[in-house]
Enzyme design. Sequence first.
Site, PDB file in Angstrom:
ATOM      1  N   ARG A  63       0.843  -1.209   0.000  1.00 10.07           N
ATOM      2  CA  ARG A  63       0.000   0.000   0.000  1.00 10.07           C
ATOM      3  C   ARG A  63       0.878   1.259   0.000  1.00 10.07           C
ATOM      4  O   ARG A  63       0.608   2.220  -0.704  1.00 10.07           O
ATOM      5  CB  ARG A  63      -0.909   0.022   1.224  1.00 10.07           C
ATOM      6  CG  ARG A  63      -1.705  -1.257   1.422  1.00 10.07           C
ATOM      7  CD  ARG A  63      -3.198  -1.075   1.329  1.00 10.07           C
ATOM      8  NE  ARG A  63      -3.900  -2.266   1.758  1.00 10.07           N
ATOM      9  CZ  ARG A  63      -4.074  -3.378   1.029  1.00 10.07           C
ATOM     10  NH1 ARG A  63      -3.598  -3.443  -0.200  1.00 10.07           N
ATOM     11  NH2 ARG A  63      -4.729  -4.421   1.501  1.00 10.07           N
TER      12      ARG A  63
ATOM     13  N   GLU B 233     -13.000 -14.391  10.470  1.00  7.84           N
ATOM     14  CA  GLU B 233     -13.039 -13.723   9.156  1.00  7.84           C
ATOM     15  C   GLU B 233     -12.841 -14.704   8.006  1.00  7.84           C
ATOM     16  O   GLU B 233     -11.709 -14.944   7.571  1.00  7.84           O
ATOM     17  CB  GLU B 233     -11.966 -12.619   9.091  1.00  7.84           C
ATOM     18  CG  GLU B 233     -11.970 -11.861   7.762  1.00  7.84           C
ATOM     19  CD  GLU B 233     -10.878 -10.793   7.653  1.00  7.84           C
ATOM     20  OE1 GLU B 233      -9.986 -10.742   8.522  1.00  7.84           O
ATOM     21  OE2 GLU B 233     -10.900 -10.018   6.682  1.00  7.84           O
TER      22      GLU B 233
ATOM     23  N   LYS C  31     -16.676 -11.645  10.638  1.00  8.67           N
ATOM     24  CA  LYS C  31     -16.212 -10.615   9.690  1.00  8.67           C
ATOM     25  C   LYS C  31     -16.214 -11.211   8.280  1.00  8.67           C
ATOM     26  O   LYS C  31     -15.203 -11.769   7.835  1.00  8.67           O
ATOM     27  CB  LYS C  31     -14.808 -10.130  10.087  1.00  8.67           C
ATOM     28  CG  LYS C  31     -14.184  -9.144   9.095  1.00  8.67           C
ATOM     29  CD  LYS C  31     -12.989  -8.428   9.680  1.00  8.67           C
ATOM     30  CE  LYS C  31     -12.277  -7.595   8.628  1.00  8.67           C
ATOM     31  NZ  LYS C  31     -11.263  -6.699   9.165  1.00  8.67           N
TER      32      LYS C  31
ATOM     33  N   SER D  94     -14.044  -4.725   3.699  1.00 13.15           N
ATOM     34  CA  SER D  94     -14.387  -4.001   2.461  1.00 13.15           C
ATOM     35  C   SER D  94     -13.860  -4.734   1.232  1.00 13.15           C
ATOM     36  O   SER D  94     -14.424  -4.569   0.135  1.00 13.15           O
ATOM     37  CB  SER D  94     -13.894  -2.556   2.511  1.00 13.15           C
ATOM     38  OG  SER D  94     -12.504  -2.466   2.712  1.00 13.15           O
ATOM     39  N   GLY D  95     -12.804  -5.504   1.370  1.00  9.50           N
ATOM     40  CA  GLY D  95     -12.391  -6.450   0.337  1.00  9.50           C
ATOM     41  C   GLY D  95     -11.962  -5.889  -1.015  1.00  9.50           C
ATOM     42  O   GLY D  95     -11.957  -6.627  -1.993  1.00  9.50           O
ATOM     43  N   GLY D  96     -11.643  -4.604  -1.089  1.00  3.97           N
ATOM     44  CA  GLY D  96     -11.213  -4.044  -2.371  1.00  3.97           C
ATOM     45  C   GLY D  96     -12.306  -3.252  -3.067  1.00  3.97           C
ATOM     46  O   GLY D  96     -12.126  -2.773  -4.194  1.00  3.97           O
TER      47      GLY D  96
ATOM     48  N   ARG E 238      -8.958  -1.022   3.936  1.00 12.34           N
ATOM     49  CA  ARG E 238      -8.783  -0.105   2.795  1.00 12.34           C
ATOM     50  C   ARG E 238      -9.861   0.971   2.706  1.00 12.34           C
ATOM     51  O   ARG E 238      -9.581   2.131   2.407  1.00 12.34           O
ATOM     52  CB  ARG E 238      -8.732  -0.904   1.486  1.00 12.34           C
ATOM     53  CG  ARG E 238      -7.403  -1.575   1.257  1.00 12.34           C
ATOM     54  CD  ARG E 238      -7.493  -2.681   0.243  1.00 12.34           C
ATOM     55  NE  ARG E 238      -8.149  -3.868   0.773  1.00 12.34           N
ATOM     56  CZ  ARG E 238      -8.314  -5.004   0.085  1.00 12.34           C
ATOM     57  NH1 ARG E 238      -7.868  -5.079  -1.161  1.00 12.34           N
ATOM     58  NH2 ARG E 238      -8.898  -6.046   0.630  1.00 12.34           N
TER      59      ARG E 238
HETATM   60  C1  5MM Z   1      -9.439  -8.557   4.014  1.00 12.24           C
HETATM   61  O1  5MM Z   1      -8.573  -7.839   4.809  1.00 12.24           O
HETATM   62  C2  5MM Z   1      -9.075  -7.377   6.063  1.00 12.24           C
HETATM   63  C3  5MM Z   1     -10.042  -6.246   5.891  1.00 12.24           C
HETATM   64  O2  5MM Z   1      -9.461  -5.265   5.070  1.00 12.24           O
HETATM   65  P1  5MM Z   1     -10.257  -4.632   3.830  1.00 12.24           P
HETATM   66  O3  5MM Z   1     -11.400  -3.854   4.449  1.00 12.24           O
HETATM   67  O4  5MM Z   1      -9.231  -3.765   3.167  1.00 12.24           O
HETATM   68  O5  5MM Z   1     -10.729  -5.760   2.976  1.00 12.24           O
HETATM   69  C4  5MM Z   1      -7.881  -6.924   6.896  1.00 12.24           C
HETATM   70  O6  5MM Z   1      -8.170  -6.902   8.267  1.00 12.24           O
HETATM   71  C5  5MM Z   1      -6.698  -7.809   6.614  1.00 12.24           C
HETATM   72  O7  5MM Z   1      -6.827  -8.990   7.324  1.00 12.24           O
HETATM   73  C6  5MM Z   1      -5.460  -7.013   6.929  1.00 12.24           C
HETATM   74  O8  5MM Z   1      -5.345  -5.964   6.025  1.00 12.24           O
HETATM   75  C7  5MM Z   1      -4.196  -7.836   6.956  1.00 12.24           C
HETATM   76  O9  5MM Z   1      -4.010  -8.585   5.846  1.00 12.24           O
HETATM   77  P2  5MM Z   1      -2.594  -9.382   5.663  1.00 12.24           P
HETATM   78  O10 5MM Z   1      -2.755 -10.019   4.323  1.00 12.24           O
HETATM   79  O11 5MM Z   1      -1.528  -8.375   5.700  1.00 12.24           O
HETATM   80  O12 5MM Z   1      -2.491 -10.385   6.776  1.00 12.24           O
END
Ligand code: 5MM
Length: 340
Positions: free
Chosen positions: A33, A177, A219, A261-263, A293
């Site tokens: 990021r 999650e 989640k 939010s997943g992208g 994100r």
């Molecule tokens: C899917 O990622 C989780 C939620 O983030 P978004 O709202 O951006 O989708 C997030 O908590 C995620 O688990 C963290 O960003 C950590 O991910 P990594 O891949 O670094 O373990």
Amino acid sequence: MDLRKLEATAEELVAPGKGILAADESHGTIGKRFEGLGIDSTETTRRDYRQMLFSTNGIGEHLSGVILFDETIRQESSGGELMTNLLKDAGVIPGIKVDKSAIDLPLSPGEKTTQGLDGLRERLEEYVEMGAHFTKWRAVITIGDGIPTRACVEANAHALARYAAHSQEAGLVPIVEPEVLIDGDHSIQQCYDASLWTLNRTFAHLYEQNVELSGMLLKPNMVISGKEAAEQSGVEEVANMTVECLLRSVPAAVPGIVFLSGGQSDLRATAHLNAMNSMYDGLPWELSFSYARALQERPMEAWGGDNSNVDAAQKAFAHRLKMNGAARSGSYDKGMEDAA
Ligand code: 5MM
């Protein structure tokens, strides 16, 4: 296990008008990021960035908790205060990501499983000492040609349940999650099918591992068409399909569902949550957010690695929190974006 304490924490995390910030990016993810914005990823820049978020004025109004990464829960701010104390001072509950990331699932091309169960009991004890009140573990399910497979869904559901049991044993609320990825050109119906399957199997494993549903949070992803799909789902369709999927898979004893939010773009993530909360009345669980994100994109861009931009970045962060706080009650309107 003190179930009343777990339930009280879970309820606080989904209090009205509030949601969770996921600031638990591993070094690899935050590095990616930052790189996109030309920011170096060092221990100092990661601290400065997260300190900027946590010291934003009034965050406690719309933020109930923050999921931290191992580095951050041990870190001090530039002023020498523990980062967890910045959160506590703002009335925000510190939590911790305890999985050790997704790796390739053997003999299942294109699929992942999440590691981190070994030594988890000892790590959780340490996190309790450091002031964490809740935990998070992410499993990844990919939609593609012939996938997800049963092997992948079962392996991930089992690991999520084992993790959740450990977490409750330690007195920490687990945030479970299971993420069905948005990547690909699949339809919203394919996402619905994969999500329904994954959630049903996850709750079957949670039951088998004796996890108390009233002392956990879920989640999940929203049910949405793949990022590259020719036909993109509309806001009401996402809200409908997501709630219908959850009604068929998530027991009423679960106090809250905190979406990732997943992208999705930040505005879409807010609009989808708002639509669910405005279209449905009397759902058995709170519908809230646990975005990374969709809460951080704009503040990170405004900060840009330069601490002289802290005011602008904090303003952008406070604004997204306010918008999602409104989406919690279905009272968000796109016009509120311009009023900032
Ligand atoms: C899917 O990622 C989780 C939620 O983030 P978004 O709202 O951006 O989708 C997030 O908590 C995620 O688990 C963290 O960003 C950590 O991910 P990594 O891949 O670094 O373990």
